[in-house]
Scaffold this active site. Structure first.
Site, mmCIF file in Angstrom:
data_model
loop_
_atom_site.group_PDB
_atom_site.id
_atom_site.type_symbol
_atom_site.label_atom_id
_atom_site.label_comp_id
_atom_site.label_asym_id
_atom_site.label_seq_id
_atom_site.Cartn_x
_atom_site.Cartn_y
_atom_site.Cartn_z
ATOM 1 N N ASP A 105 0.835 -1.206 0.000
ATOM 2 C CA ASP A 105 0.000 0.000 0.000
ATOM 3 C C ASP A 105 0.869 1.255 0.000
ATOM 4 O OD1 ASP A 105 -2.054 -1.790 0.513
ATOM 5 O OD2 ASP A 105 -1.972 -1.440 2.678
HETATM 6 N N1 URA Z 1 -1.097 -6.005 3.869
HETATM 7 C C1 URA Z 1 -1.552 -4.746 3.918
HETATM 8 O O1 URA Z 1 -2.546 -4.464 4.553
HETATM 9 N N2 URA Z 1 -0.873 -3.793 3.246
HETATM 10 C C2 URA Z 1 0.259 -4.031 2.542
HETATM 11 O O2 URA Z 1 0.829 -3.115 1.960
HETATM 12 C C3 URA Z 1 0.714 -5.357 2.516
HETATM 13 C C4 URA Z 1 0.033 -6.325 3.180
#
Ligand code: URA
Length: 231
Positions: A105
């Site tokens: 993310d």
């Molecule tokens: N899980 C999440 O919530 N975000 C990420 O970036 C990776 C795994």
């Protein structure tokens, strides 16, 4: 594998095919020590020189990056500045494109793999292969005592999903700090799993991908990995 010279240069991000014709006309390209004069000449990448230099990673790229927060794992500029902007501009123009192996993310930092080898992306993201990924999270609320057991059981069903999450290992580091090891990669999975036990994630960082760690790479830095790293 031999390829047309103009296509080879364009696919490796040197220039457009039209520009490749001009570069060849200007005598900048050699094949096996001979100055090339035909853009359609079938050439083996290892034999080609541009201004006397071997081609830039003609067999592909595999990179390990420490993703900083604030950048997205997308080629779509509408989603915001991307992790690709950290790479040399020639690599940003390659075809096949350099892409991330799965996504982190925008607000997540840490270990991110990038490659232009689509077979590697498929292999490493396939649920079949169960590559363990370790995430370090800080949380807005204290972890409930039963969180580790819930994650390990393999019965936790996230909102809107029919399949329960695969068993995941929780290592509690403090009341609001933990490491979670996953073998799958669903959308926002770590945030949603902690959310399911009442703990919103404050910061999230991926520390490991399989046997690989960041090894002191600063945020925004990357290093090359051998193409046979996962063979
Ligand atoms: N899980 C999440 O919530 N975000 C990420 O970036 C990776 C795994």
């Amino acid at each position: 594998m031999s390829r047309r010279l103009d296509q080879l240069l364009a696919n490796l991000g040197y220039c457009s095919r039209r520009e490749a014709r001009a570069w060849i006309g200007a005598g900048r390209i050699d094949v096996a020590g001979q100055t090339a004069d035909d853009p359609g000449q079938k050439s083996h990448p290892a034999a080609v020189r541009v201004d006397g230099e071997p081609l830039d990673h003609p067999d592909g790229l595999l990179l390990l990056m420490n993703k900083p927060t604030g950048l997205v794992c997308s080629h779509d500029a509408r989603e915001g500045p991307g992790v690709y902007s950290l790479l040399p501009s020639r690599w940003q123009r390659r075809n096949p494109q350099v892409t991330t192996v799965g996504r982190l993310d925008k607000d997540t930092s840490g270990l991110l793999l990038l490659t232009d080898r689509s077979a590697l992306v498929h292999r490493l993201t396939s649920p079949k292969h169960k590559v363990p990924k370790v995430y370090h999270a800080t949380l807005e609320a204290d972890l409930p005592a039963h969180a580790g057991e819930i994650f390990a059981r393999g019965t936790l069903r996230l909102k809107g999903e029919t399949e329960p999450c695969a068993p995941a290992e929780l290592r509690v580091l403090g009341p609001r700090e933990a490491e979670l090891t996953l073998t799958e990669g669903r959308y926002h999975q770590v945030r949603r799993m902690f959310g399911a036990v009442g703990c919103e994630v404050v910061t999230l960082h991926r520390a490991r991908f399989g046997a690989l760690g960041l090894g002191g790479l600063a945020p925004g830095q990357w290093r090359e990995l051998p193409l046979d790293t996962f063979d």
